[in-house]
Every structure is written in C-alpha cells, then in structure tokens.
Motif scaffolding. Structure first.
Motif, PDB file in Angstrom:
ATOM      1  N   PRO A   1       0.839  -1.206   0.000  1.00  9.20           N
ATOM      2  CA  PRO A   1       0.000   0.000   0.000  1.00  9.20           C
ATOM      3  C   PRO A   1       0.867   1.245   0.000  1.00  9.20           C
ATOM      4  N   PRO A   2       0.389   2.358  -0.553  1.00 14.22           N
ATOM      5  CA  PRO A   2       1.182   3.585  -0.539  1.00 14.22           C
ATOM      6  C   PRO A   2       1.318   4.189   0.853  1.00 14.22           C
ATOM      7  N   THR A   3       0.371   3.872   1.739  1.00 15.47           N
ATOM      8  CA  THR A   3       0.424   4.407   3.097  1.00 15.47           C
ATOM      9  C   THR A   3       0.942   3.347   4.061  1.00 15.47           C
ATOM     10  N   ARG A   4       1.394   3.811   5.192  1.00 12.48           N
ATOM     11  CA  ARG A   4       1.889   2.892   6.219  1.00 12.48           C
ATOM     12  C   ARG A   4       0.853   2.675   7.323  1.00 12.48           C
ATOM     13  N   ASP A   5      -0.304   3.294   7.179  1.00 11.80           N
ATOM     14  CA  ASP A   5      -1.328   3.216   8.225  1.00 11.80           C
ATOM     15  C   ASP A   5      -2.667   2.750   7.665  1.00 11.80           C
ATOM     16  N   LEU A   6      -2.621   1.733   6.784  1.00 16.08           N
ATOM     17  CA  LEU A   6      -3.859   1.169   6.265  1.00 16.08           C
ATOM     18  C   LEU A   6      -4.700   0.679   7.443  1.00 16.08           C
ATOM     19  N   PRO A   7      -5.975   1.086   7.517  1.00 13.68           N
ATOM     20  CA  PRO A   7      -6.807   0.692   8.656  1.00 13.68           C
ATOM     21  C   PRO A   7      -6.835  -0.816   8.859  1.00 13.68           C
ATOM     22  N   PRO A   8      -6.865  -1.281  10.112  1.00 13.61           N
ATOM     23  CA  PRO A   8      -6.895  -2.724  10.383  1.00 13.61           C
ATOM     24  C   PRO A   8      -8.061  -3.398   9.660  1.00 13.61           C
ATOM     25  N   GLY A   9      -7.767  -4.517   9.038  1.00 17.94           N
ATOM     26  CA  GLY A   9      -8.807  -5.272   8.348  1.00 17.94           C
ATOM     27  C   GLY A   9      -9.108  -4.789   6.942  1.00 17.94           C
ATOM     28  N   LYS A  10      -8.534  -3.651   6.558  1.00 16.48           N
ATOM     29  CA  LYS A  10      -8.784  -3.113   5.220  1.00 16.48           C
ATOM     30  C   LYS A  10      -7.762  -3.681   4.240  1.00 16.48           C
ATOM     31  N   GLU A  11      -8.224  -4.221   3.140  1.00 16.44           N
ATOM     32  CA  GLU A  11      -7.337  -4.792   2.142  1.00 16.44           C
ATOM     33  C   GLU A  11      -6.967  -3.747   1.091  1.00 16.44           C
ATOM     34  N   LEU A  12      -5.789  -3.916   0.513  1.00 16.15           N
ATOM     35  CA  LEU A  12      -5.330  -3.016  -0.542  1.00 16.15           C
ATOM     36  C   LEU A  12      -6.211  -3.190  -1.776  1.00 16.15           C
ATOM     37  N   PRO A  13      -6.847  -2.114  -2.256  1.00 10.05           N
ATOM     38  CA  PRO A  13      -7.683  -2.241  -3.453  1.00 10.05           C
ATOM     39  C   PRO A  13      -6.844  -2.662  -4.661  1.00 10.05           C
ATOM     40  N   ASP A  14      -7.485  -3.373  -5.582  1.00 10.83           N
ATOM     41  CA  ASP A  14      -6.789  -3.799  -6.802  1.00 10.83           C
ATOM     42  C   ASP A  14      -6.649  -2.670  -7.813  1.00 10.83           C
TER      43      ASP A  14
ATOM     44  N   THR B   1       2.269  12.529   6.747  1.00 11.86           N
ATOM     45  CA  THR B   1       2.247  11.640   7.910  1.00 11.86           C
ATOM     46  C   THR B   1       2.040  10.187   7.509  1.00 11.86           C
ATOM     47  N   SER B   2       1.208   9.950   6.491  1.00 15.41           N
ATOM     48  CA  SER B   2       0.733   8.600   6.212  1.00 15.41           C
ATOM     49  C   SER B   2       1.561   7.815   5.201  1.00 15.41           C
ATOM     50  N   LEU B   3       2.219   8.478   4.265  1.00 14.58           N
ATOM     51  CA  LEU B   3       2.903   7.745   3.200  1.00 14.58           C
ATOM     52  C   LEU B   3       3.995   6.828   3.751  1.00 14.58           C
ATOM     53  N   ARG B   4       4.164   5.701   3.100  1.00 15.83           N
ATOM     54  CA  ARG B   4       5.277   4.810   3.396  1.00 15.83           C
ATOM     55  C   ARG B   4       6.597   5.550   3.247  1.00 15.83           C
ATOM     56  N   ARG B   5       7.504   5.352   4.167  1.00  9.80           N
ATOM     57  CA  ARG B   5       8.765   6.097   4.151  1.00  9.80           C
ATOM     58  C   ARG B   5       9.696   5.643   3.036  1.00  9.80           C
ATOM     59  N   ASP B   6       9.521   4.434   2.501  1.00 12.29           N
ATOM     60  CA  ASP B   6      10.406   3.966   1.438  1.00 12.29           C
ATOM     61  C   ASP B   6       9.787   4.121   0.050  1.00 12.29           C
TER      62      ASP B   6
ATOM     63  N   LEU C   1      -7.208   8.948   0.354  1.00 11.80           N
ATOM     64  CA  LEU C   1      -5.841   8.449   0.462  1.00 11.80           C
ATOM     65  C   LEU C   1      -5.810   6.984   0.868  1.00 11.80           C
ATOM     66  N   GLU C   2      -6.627   6.601   1.853  1.00 15.41           N
ATOM     67  CA  GLU C   2      -6.599   5.222   2.348  1.00 15.41           C
ATOM     68  C   GLU C   2      -7.256   4.241   1.390  1.00 15.41           C
ATOM     69  N   ASP C   3      -7.877   4.743   0.322  1.00 15.46           N
ATOM     70  CA  ASP C   3      -8.520   3.862  -0.661  1.00 15.46           C
ATOM     71  C   ASP C   3      -7.701   3.719  -1.939  1.00 15.46           C
ATOM     72  N   LEU C   4      -6.470   4.237  -1.929  1.00 18.53           N
ATOM     73  CA  LEU C   4      -5.622   4.109  -3.107  1.00 18.53           C
ATOM     74  C   LEU C   4      -5.142   2.677  -3.288  1.00 18.53           C
TER      75      LEU C   4
END
Length: 369
Positions: free
Chosen positions: A13-26, A122-127, A97-100
């Motif tokens: 996922p592009p973020t590091r804080d994907l809500p618990p239980g939420k899957e990465l959309p295709d 704040t949310s984006l993955r650092r790498d 953002l969390e639905d990307l």
C-alpha cells in the motif's frame, strides 16, 4: 544517467497506516467518464491518466503507477501556503488516500501543502520512491524523525530513468518499458526584486515542471533487473531508449522566459513532439483573491499563451478550482481557449475522470524471429 530501479511486484500500500482489516484495493474507482484524443482514433490506448483533484493525478502504464503532487484533503480543510497565508479546500478528492491501490512512485513538483498535505506527509510509506526538487528533498529526507528514505532530486534539465519491473514486464526478449523524467523550469515568483526577496525569505518554495517520456528500450540495452528500489549511475542505460509518448507537466509556474527553452528541445522540429501537457492553472493569488498582492500560478491568459509556446498535441488543465486562493476559474480558461481557436487541442477532466492514450512502440525494438 541515473537509473531509479523499482520492483512493483510486492503489492504494498502507498500508506503505512492502512486501517486494520482493510485490504489493498486492486484498482482505482471506475472513472466517471473516460476521454480519448479529441480528433484522432482511440482504438489502441494502453495508458491512462486519472484526475484525483487539484494537481493530483495517477498515471498507469504497463503495470506501473505514478502519482503526481498528492493532496487528499477534503472540503473545509486548511493548508498553510506561506507566512500568514492559508487556503481552504473547496472540493473533495475523487478517491481517499486510504482507498488508493498500489502506487509505485510519486512525482512532486514542490514542497507546498496544497501539493503534499500534512495527512499525506504523515501517512505515506517512508520507502516510497519520490522524485522531486532539491528543496523538497532537503525537507523530506532530512526530517528530525521519520525521514523519507527514497527521495531523488532533479533540478532544471536534470534527468533520470525509471526502470521498473512488474508482473507484466518480465520477458527478457521483449522491449523493456521505461520512463525518462527530466526537470523542467518553473517559478512561483516573477524574476526581479520580488524573486530576490523571496530567495531570502523563503516564503514561496521553488518549483519544477516535468517532462515524462514513456517508451521502450531494446532487450540488448536494458539494465540489470531491478531489485526492490534503488538508484544507480550508468552511462548507457538509455542508449536504446525510444520514447513512445511525451507528457509535459507545467507545475505551479508563471509564464517566464525559461519556458521558451522547452520547445527548443521538445517539438516536432527536433523530432521530439510533446503529446500531452498537464497545465496548472487557477491564477493562485496570495494572500487571497480579495487581496491579490501576488499571483503565483498561471491564470487563463497565461495558460493559453503557454499552450501556444509548448504546442502540445493535447492539453489537460488541472489545479484550477480546489482552493479558495484561486482567482482565475476554469470557465475563464475555456473562453480564452475558444477565443484562440484551440478547442480541438484541449480535453477537460472533472475529478474522477480519466484520459486514455497510446504509448507507441517502435517495431525496430521487437526481436527478430
């Protein structure tokens, strides 16, 4: 030539804080409308540009996803734009953002909150790989804590090649897709005393435009297969590269002399025509449209003038009505385009719509059977 190697197969996922239980959309949400070239056939499109809002777009091609200037605030949210200057968002983004879905890299024109908001930072993955200006890299890669670890700076006319590996591009005998990125000139402040004062005060950050060349290199000329993400220097990685589509992104700039250097390098006369221009409009004024002391992005008149300078095959306006600091509405640009007789060269996207196009592949790169 610097090569940025990106392995897109990990499905992160592009973020590091994907809500618990939420899957990465295709994928992104289905576009509200899909546009093609206004006058040519659109039978062989193989790439798309999805408009999220403000200057945020998502480019998809050959399994690779590139996001520009991520801003995902909602109507009523505020951003800091300089000493004593704030802007209020008037619209909502087409996707949250969390639905990307997976994003493989970010292209950031400058370090300003309406292009890289606090939530994004704040949310984006650092790498997550970020290509940006030297000024923005200084801020992102040298934070007091939790710095971004994969930031690559390009100044005007500097370039790099994005060499990516996806599940669709693993054949060693077929042309290898690559994206060549070059920093283009841009300025928020007109040259002269104001620019000199801004350099001292740092009130408005420096900004880039970009030239993206989407194309292919022959199997013989490809660099070693990427592993995760890293940047290396090589002298011949782009020797067999042939561009199949060029996108010029103006960034938040005013019309100034350096922009006239672009068609000296990229035009039908040089054999490097520009297929698409994403133009940042709005006539952003500070401190506000009610007190318009300084305009820092193009208004409708400048936008049409830049269309005539760049002479792209198609222009798509973005960054035109999302914040209350915009003085020049899209309707003004539409009228100016019509008055200039350029209607057939513009495609208008609303948030949540896409533009589809074809990245051409030269048959000379195909293996001989």
């Amino acid at each position: 030539m610097t090569v940025l190697n990106i392995d897109c197969r990990s499905k992160q996922p592009p973020t590091r804080d994907l809500p618990p239980g939420k899957e990465l959309p295709d994928s992104l949400p289905k576009p509200g409308n899909s546009h093609g070239h206004p006058t040519k056939s659109n039978e062989n499109t193989n790439a798309s540009l999805f408009f999220v809002g403000t200057a945020t777009t998502i480019l998809k091609w050959e399994g690779f996803t590139l996001m520009t200037d991520p801003n995902f605030l909602h109507a009523g949210d505020h951003v800091h734009l300089g000493p004593g200057v704030t802007g209020t968002r008037q619209t909502n983004p087409a996707v949250n953002l969390e639905d990307l879905p997976q994003v493989d890299a970010i292209l950031l024109s400058h370090y300003h909150a309406d292009h890289f908001d606090e939530k994004v930072e704040t949310s984006l993955r650092r790498d997550l790989p970020i290509i940006t200006t030297p000024h923005a890299k200084d801020h992102l890669a040298n934070k007091a804590s939790e710095s971004f670890t994969n930031v690559h700076a390009l100044d005007f006319w500097q370039d790099l090649t994005v060499d990516f590996l996806t599940s669709q591009t693993t054949s060693a005998t077929l042309p290898k897709p690559q994206i060549h990125v070059t920093g283009m000139p841009g300025t928020h402040v007109p040259p002269g005393p104001l620019a000199a004062a801004n350099d001292l005060l740092g009130a408005v950050p420096p900004t880039n435009g970009w030239m993206l060349e989407l194309g292919y290199s022959s199997p013989q000329g490809q660099s070693s297969q990427p592993s995760n993400t890293s940047a290396t220097n090589t002298s011949d990685s782009s020797s067999t590269f042939q561009s199949g589509y060029r996108i010029y992104i103006s960034g938040d700039t005013l019309l100034f002399d350096d922009l006239h250097k672009i068609p000296e390098m990229y035009s039908s006369h040089t054999g490097k025509p520009i297929d698409l221009m994403l133009i940042h409009l709005g006539g952003t004024t500070i401190p506000s449209p009610k007190v318009p002391l300084l305009m820092v992005t193009m208004d409708s008149k400048m936008g049409v003038q830049l269309m005539q300078v760049i002479n792209a095959d198609v222009t798509v306006p973005i960054h035109y009505d999302d914040y209350d600091v915009f003085l020049s509405p899209l309707s003004d640009f539409k009228k100016a385009v019509e008055d200039a007789g350029l209607n057939s060269k513009v495609v208008y996207l609303d948030r949540g719509e896409e533009y589809r196009f074809e990245v051409r592949k030269d048959e000379s790169l195909m293996p001989i059977e």
